[in-house]
Structure formats: C-alpha cells, structure tokens
Design an enzyme around this catalytic site. Structure first.
Site, PDB file in Angstrom:
ATOM      1  CE  LYS A 107      -3.692   2.320   2.612  1.00 40.51           C
ATOM      2  NZ  LYS A 107      -3.397   3.468   2.268  1.00 40.51           N
ATOM      3  NE  ARG A 119     -10.901   8.356  -1.332  1.00 39.55           N
ATOM      4  CZ  ARG A 119     -10.643   8.141   0.085  1.00 39.55           C
ATOM      5  NH1 ARG A 119      -9.400   7.527   0.538  1.00 39.55           N
ATOM      6  NH2 ARG A 119     -11.394   8.837   0.863  1.00 39.55           N
ATOM      7  CE  LYS A 156      -8.141   1.848   4.830  1.00 35.55           C
ATOM      8  NZ  LYS A 156      -8.483   3.219   4.249  1.00 35.55           N
ATOM      9  CD  GLU A 182      -1.803   5.895  -3.254  1.00 34.63           C
ATOM     10  OE1 GLU A 182      -2.564   5.192  -3.845  1.00 34.63           O
ATOM     11  OE2 GLU A 182      -1.743   6.664  -2.195  1.00 34.63           O
TER      12      GLU A 182
END
Lengths: 338, 530
Positions: free
Chosen positions: B228, B248, B399, B276
């Site tokens: 992540k 987002r 996550k 990302e």
C-alpha cells in the site's frame, strides 16, 4: 475589605468563618443548591434554603443541615447572610453576604426566565457579584420555554403517531421536573427512570405540583404503555435499559443543543435547546441589575466573558473553582447509585 | 429557500441513514429541476464561487449582531463553523423567503459583480429577512463549504430511488467535470451518456481496513497482494489524445502533475488507470513529505519539479481500448495491465505496483513487516475474482496497514475542542524527557473514547497551572501512548522532529511520568525510520 476570598477549598467568608459550595470538606458550608458540584458530602455543618433541604438530605444522607427561608437574614460571626431565589432548580439560591456595609452575592447557578416550577430569579443589589458564565458567549440564546415545550410535545405526538416511544434525556434534578411540569399529560403516559422518579418523589413530598408518572419497572414495556414518553437521565440513553421500549426516538434537552456540532456529538435524534442556566442576554441582564462594579466569574467561558465585562466597564476577574455548570457529558452521580 | 431549508432541517435532525435518504428522495421527487440540480452539485462538493470573502462576512456578522469583532472571533472557533456562528449571533429573525434555492444562488453570484457597499447591503438585507435555518443555509451558500451529513453515496441512493436510475450508473453519471451551468437535471441525471465527456472518471473503489491477520479471508491463492503506497490516489484517463488526472475527492489534478502528460506517448487512447501518485527518485518512492509540497499548488515551479518528480504507480485497469473493464475479474484486469506495461521504457512516468508472491498468510505477514523500509504503509489485498466496485464495500478489497510506531509521552498542555467537541478538552500537547526537562514534540486530538475525553476534561479543569488564552498548562501527571505513521526531521519544531498522523492510542494509567520516553528515544526512531 474583601467580604469573600477564594481558597483551594472553596469560596470563603473570613468574617463569618464559613464557605459557600466548597469542594473539600469544611466545618461550615452554605449551599446554593443540591447539584453534586455545589452540594458535596463531608462537611460538618450545612446551611441551605428550606426548599433545597429535602433534596440535599436525599442526596447526601444523614447530614447536619440547618435551613433558612428566602429573604430571611441570619448573622454568622460578623457577616449578615440571606438567601434569594436563583431560578436554577427548585430550592436554588443566590447567597447575599454583608460585612460592614459591603455586600457580595454568590449566584451559584441561575437562570432568568421564570420556568413556572422553581422560585423565580430575583436580582439582588450588591457591590461584588460572583457569577457563573457557563453560556457566556453571544451565540447562546434561549427560545421562550413555551415554544420549546410546544416543540417537545409535538415531537412526542409524532413519535406516538409513528408507533414509537419518545425517550427524553434530562438531568434527574431540575431539568427532568421542569420538562415534566410542562409535558401535556393528555397525550399519553409519562414514564420515568428510577433516578428521575426518586427526585420527583422528594419534590412532590415538599408540595411541588407535577403530573402523574409511572416509574419504569421490569413489567413495563412499549406494549403495556403505548404512545408513552420516557424521562431518563442522559446516561441511560442508548443503554440496554431502553430495549424494553422497542422502537424509540431519543431527544435531549440542553443549552448545548444550540450548537450543531454538539447536537451531532450527542447523537440523539432530536436536540431541544433548553437550559437551567442563563443565556448570554440573561447573564448580562442579571449582572447589570445587581449594580455591582466588581464581577468574579467562576465557570464557563470565563476568559472571554471576563474580557467582555471589562469592555463594559466592570472590574472583572476569573476565579478558579470546581463547579461544572451544565455539561452534555457529565454523568449524573445519582444514576450510578440506582 | 423554504423547501431546501426544510430538507436541511430534516437531514440535520436525524442520525438515521434511512431517514436521511427518505428525506432526500422525497425532495428529489418534488423540487423544481434547477433546485435538484443545485442540490446534487452542493452535496457533491460543487459549490458556487465565493461571492464575499470571509473577513468581510465576520465583520458584517459582528456588526449586525451588535457585538465587537473580537467577541465574534472568540465564539467562531467554539462553534466551529462561520455560517453557523453568524446565524447564531444575529438578532432574532422570523422571516422566510419564497425564492427558490437556485434563485438565491443566482442572486449570490450576482453579488460577485457589484461593488462592496451594495454587496454588504444585500447580505444584511438577506439576514434581516430570513428565519434562523434559512439564514444558516444562506450563509452556507455564501461561505461555500456545504456539508449536511450526507455522503455522495447516500445522495446517489436517494436520487436513484426518486428517478429509478440504477445506483452505480448514476454514480458514474454524476462524476467528473460538470456544473449546473453546463448541464441540466435532465441531461445529467436522466439521459446522460458518460462517453460524451472525455474527462469523466469512474467512481473509485475503496478498501476497508483489516483489523486482524487475514486468516479468515480463505485461501491465500484467491488473493492478489501488493504494497500500500503512501501517495495520492489518482485516476489517469487517456482519451482522445488528451490526459486527465482525478483525485479520489473528484478534483481534477491534471495541471498539478505535468509529468503525467507524457503518458499519452506510451499508452493508447482509451486507457484508464487507477494507481498512486508518488514522488519518485532512483526507482523508489520519496517520503510523503516531498509529495506534500506539491499538493495545493495549481502549477508547479521548476525547482519543485526537479526536487520531487512524480510517477503514477498503477494497480488497476478500468478501461482499455475505450471499453469499460470494471466488471471483469481483478485477475483479468491485472493481466491486461501487465501486458500494457510490459515494454514501457524507464522514462515513462508510469510504474506497476508489484504483485507480491506468497504461499501462506504467515509468509505475507512477514512481507508486511518490510513495508516501512520500502516506504509503504502496509499491504493491499484484493480478491482475484472481484469486479471493480463503486465506493467503499466490504469483502473484496482490504487494506492491511503496518502497526504504527508508538512512544509514551506526558501531557503538558490542553485546549478545548470546537464544533462537535466544543466543551471538551480534546487537543493536547505532549512532551518527552530531555534530562529533567519535558520537551514538547507533538499535538494529538484523537484516539480517546468519549468517556476518556470526559474524564480528562474534568481532570484538566482541576489541574490547570497556567492559562495562555484558550490553552491551559496542566500538571504533568498523565502518560499517553502516542501512535504515529512516520517520523521526519523538522527544524521548525523545538524537538527537531515531526510526526505523521499522531494520535493517542492508549491512556497509560499504569505508567508514572518518570517512565515516559525520552528525546533520545525519538531521535533513535528518526534514525531508523526518518
């Protein structure tokens, strides 16, 4: 000469060797009203108004308690003392102390609006006034009690119409009875949590007129009492105790409900703006009516309010105390015992 | 405005999701189209341009209330909202307006074009003529930020109930670069063809936090795992020879990251990537700090471009050859993504987020422990059979963050919160030992339960040593475990360090002040993780 001094045990009168609402045990305590942050256990001798006495005994047990009527004067040492209505809860008083012609008044907690239940606030002329300022910001303004009660009764009716029980959170001493006195008993049964009912019983015992109530016991459910409103201490909201009422709507009555952020934190379905403390205009009116030049602010938004008073020409100071005023978060200690 | 104010009151008076959706749905059935459109715009963060600056609003609010400005300024942080503060201090008002929401918004936009005295006159007149809730709503329109406790998801659900348009389809229609000036309710909600708008992003799919080891997620072989990355989530759209970058929060960030413009040289049109955005050097991510300097800048100076160049680390493929790929399984999307990226040269501003290979959950747990050293926050787990969903949904994406760093610190200052926490002490400053001295190193606001905040509030009131305005210095008596995600050197702080996401993870009733950590301990952590 200062009539009162401020110590780590509480507000002290050297001329009469007594304390007012002290937070550590003392020999002689004069008490403005029965809320737990003002009437604490452990003092050797208590003095309160006659109408505050039953609640004090109920809450503090076997204490040595002397009583005094409103407006009656008593000499203690070289201080002349009298109690005057504060309009906060039944029996609540401001305490006037006169020493050598100098008059100081300790307000305790107070509100200006006559709520029809407790002895209405009376301004007392003095040289120095010790005031709370729980709601000492101009954003706090209360609607008239009639309007708030109309909204609460309408909310109750809409809950009942939707087949739900209305559960209204209110402090066991004061707010609960004020609400009770103005609920419309014609709309349905009024149920009470044990902590509220215990205080009701004490106040009824001293002659206060309150509508009939039913204390919630194991047998009582939404089925036995459809369309009811329940008065419970805030700490009972959201606990398993409420399960018996089936589908509920929760309401909460407090001055803090004026702020949207606090309403959301409380997470009650409805917040009603109602307080037993003075709002901004009330504080200013009360202070002005005393004619005092020196003002001591004890609890609430003290630094802002002090500054405001200074701009209005007062000699204003902050006094650190352990009074709490109205809090949305404080647990009422009476509930833990029930 | 009455209708909208009533809607606001209904939404504000309940904490129940169903009731909010019902109130909104009923509004969407009955309100005029222009008002519906504006309501959708407001609830999805598309606000009208601010017509009056907030400094003037404060002055006018104080003046209309008859209080000095300083007093207004004291009340504002306690209320926590400018629009609300003004509404609360104004003298009693009981008026009401027959004008619709969209008419009011037009009026407000007109204000931007007139001279200040006329603007002021119009604002004061509006305050005088409106009731309490309408005033608040009016102020909200004036100040911009409109949050009514309704997420985009709830709004979409309500709109779906009112219109019969399916929720996911609706979510897609409502995305992207539109405003009530460029569309109508009909064209946006009822008949919109998303393909007509080249910049239109897909709704982001969000993961839930995994609180324990993933042992009960079933067979490890059913899952794709990757690190992540600690950057900015972004959707890169390549269509019609153009490129668009969306955050987002549905913000168009294209100009902020000019490096990504070169993506069109390497990938075909009709490609949409989810990934990302990371500041990147020598094939490794730079700390989030480096990226942070680029957030909030509409355009980027050359120096910063050189210091903190960005890439997109892609992990999902949402559109290929102009075809929506979201319903295909994760495994298929990822395979196509791998193919697409197979021969990219290193000067492309694009990288793949590597897949992690693992045989068991235990093995994955070991990999997770390496995250921090790689500049990652932990792991992502995605079910290989899952489609690309809409919004936050439990089950297919998780996550699994690394455990935070912690340090035991002494509380030395307290300040009351605002808004939701107006009468509680919730904002604290913490210190660690440097010899016999307590050195402040961080503030923290969150992590305690309501009950603990009440407890500490009562304690603060009784243990204040000194006041500096709203701040109270308190007896150094309580130790808290402070959890944080990262540590950086910071010359601006007395302690020389700055923490990322500090919060109170535990109240250490068991620890005396003397056993709190030291500045040396912090410096050691800086050396290890900074």
């Amino acid at each position: 000469m200062d009539v009162l001094t401020f110590t780590d045990r509480g507000i002290y009168c050297p001329a009469g060797d007594f304390f007012i609402d002290p937070w550590r045990p003392v020999e002689r305590a004069l008490i403005t009203h029965g809320h737990a942050d003002h009437a604490r256990p452990g003092h050797a001798h208590y003095l309160s108004t006659e109408s505050a006495a039953p609640v004090m005994r109920h809450r503090l047990g076997d204490i040595t308690l002397d009583t005094i009527g409103y407006g009656e004067t008593r000499q203690i040492g070289s201080a002349r003392v009298s109690f005057h209505p504060a309009g906060h809860v039944p029996g609540s008083a401001q305490i006037r102390i006169e020493v050598g012609g100098e008059v100081w008044v300790v307000s305790g907690d107070y509100k200006i609006e006559d709520d029809g239940l407790c002895e209405a606030f009376e301004p007392v002329r003095c040289h120095a006034f010790i005031s709370e300022c729980t709601f000492g910001l101009p954003v706090f303004r209360w609607d008239a009690q009639d309007d708030v009660m109309a909204a609460i009764n309408a909310w109750w009716a809409s809950c009942a119409a939707a087949g739900k029980t209305a559960v209204l959170g209110a402090y066991a001493l004061g707010k609960a009875q004020r609400l009770l006195a103005h609920l419309d008993p014609g709309q349905g049964p009024i149920l009470t949590h044990g902590a509220v009912e215990a205080t009701n019983a004490v106040l009824r015992g001293q002659g206060l007129k309150l509508p009939d109530t039913v204390q919630v016991t194991a047998e009582i459910t939404a089925k036995t009492h459809p369309g009811a409103i329940v008065l419970a201490p805030p700490s009972a909201l959201g606990t398993p105790w409420m399960k018996r009422f089936g589908a509920v709507e929760t309401g909460f009555a407090s001055g803090w409900m004026r702020l949207r952020g606090v309403r959301r934190r409380r997470a009650a379905d409805r917040g009603f703006i109602m307080s037993d403390h003075a709002d901004w205009a009330g504080l200013n009116a009360a202070i002005s009516q005393t004619g005092a030049e020196r003002i001591f602010v004890t609890h609430g938004y003290t630094s802002v309010f002090r500054r405001w008073l200074e701009t209005q020409g007062y000699d204003a100071r902050i006094v650190e105390t352990e009074f709490e005023g109205e809090s949305v978060d404080t647990q009422d200690p009476q509930v833990a015992e029930t | 405005m009455q209708r909208f104010a009533t809607l606001f009151t209904k939404l504000d008076q309940t904490t129940k999701t169903n009731r909010k959706v019902a109130a909104l749905a009923s509004y969407f059935r009955d309100a005029p189209d222009d008002d519906k459109l504006w309501t959708i715009a407001l609830l999805s963060g598309r606000r009208p341009k601010r017509a009056v600056n907030t400094t003037r609003l404060r002055e006018w609010g104080a003046e209309a209330a008859g209080i000095p400005l300083w007093l207004f300024e004291e009340a504002y942080p306690i209320v926590g909202d400018l629009a609300e503060t003004i509404a609360l201090v104004l003298p009693e008002g009981s008026g009401s307006s027959d004008r619709s929401l969209s008419e009011w918004i037009m009026e407000l936009r007109g204000l931007a074009k007139v001279e200040e005295p006329q603007r002021k006159e119009a604002v004061l007149a509006a305050w005088a003529g409106l009731g309490p809730v309408e005033r608040f709503v009016f102020n909200k329109l004036l100040t911009g930020g409109f949050r009514m406790g309704v997420s985009a998801k709830l709004m979409t659900r309500a709109l779906s109930q009112a219109t019969g348009v399916e929720e996911t389809e609706l979510a897609h229609r409502l995305m992207g670069d539109w405003s009530p000036d460029t569309v109508s309710f009909e064209s946006l909600v009822l008949t919109r063809d998303p393909d007509a708008d080249l910049s239109k992003p897909y709704p982001f799919y969000l993961a839930y936090q995994l609180d324990a080891a993933p042992d009960n997620l079933g067979a490890p072989g059913d899952w794709l795992a990757e690190h992540k990355w600690d950057g900015i989530r972004g959707q890169l759209i390549l269509r019609g020879g153009q490129h668009y970058v969306w955050s987002r929060g549905e913000e168009l960030m294209t100009d902020r990251f000019p490096e990504l413009a070169r993506a069109v040289d390497f990938l075909p049109s009709g490609t949409v990537l989810d990934g990302e955005i990371l500041a990147w050097r020598e094939e490794a991510p730079l700390p989030f700090n480096a990226l942070q300097k680029r957030i909030g800048r509409k355009t980027v100076p050359k120096k910063l471009l050189a210091e903190a160049p960005v890439i997109l680390r892609a992990y999902d493929l949402l559109e290929v050859n102009g075809t929506d790929l979201r319903s295909a399984p994760m495994a298929t999307r990822r395979a196509q993504l791998d193919t697409l990226f197979a021969d990219l040269p290193p000067d492309a501003p694009l990288r793949l987020s590597p897949k992690l290979s693992f045989k068991s959950w235990d093995a994955l747990a070991d990999i997770r422990e390496t995250s921090r050293a790689l500049g990652a926050e932990g792991l992502m787990l995605k079910r290989l059979t899952s489609p690309y969903g809409t919004g936050r949904k439990k089950g297919d994406w998780w996550k699994w963050k690394v455990d935070p760093l912690t340090i035991d610190a002494v509380m030395i200052y307290a300040q009351a919160g605002h808004g939701r926490r107006a009468n509680l002490y919730t904002d604290f400053t913490f210190a660690v030992w440097k010899g016999n001295e307590l050195v402040p190193f961080t503030k923290a606001y969150s992590g305690l339960t309501d009950k603990e905040f009440r407890e500490i509030t009562a304690w603060v009131r009784k243990n204040t040593l000194e006041r500096f305005g709203p701040v109270r210095r308190v007896t150094p008596e309580h130790v808290f475990e402070i959890a944080f995600e990262g540590i950086q050197e910071s010359p601006r702080h007395k302690s020389g360090v700055a923490l990322r996401f500090p919060r109170m993870s535990r109240w250490r009733h068991d620890k005396p002040v003397s056993e709190a950590n030291t500045l040396e301990d912090l410096k050691d952590m800086l050396a290890l993780y900074g």
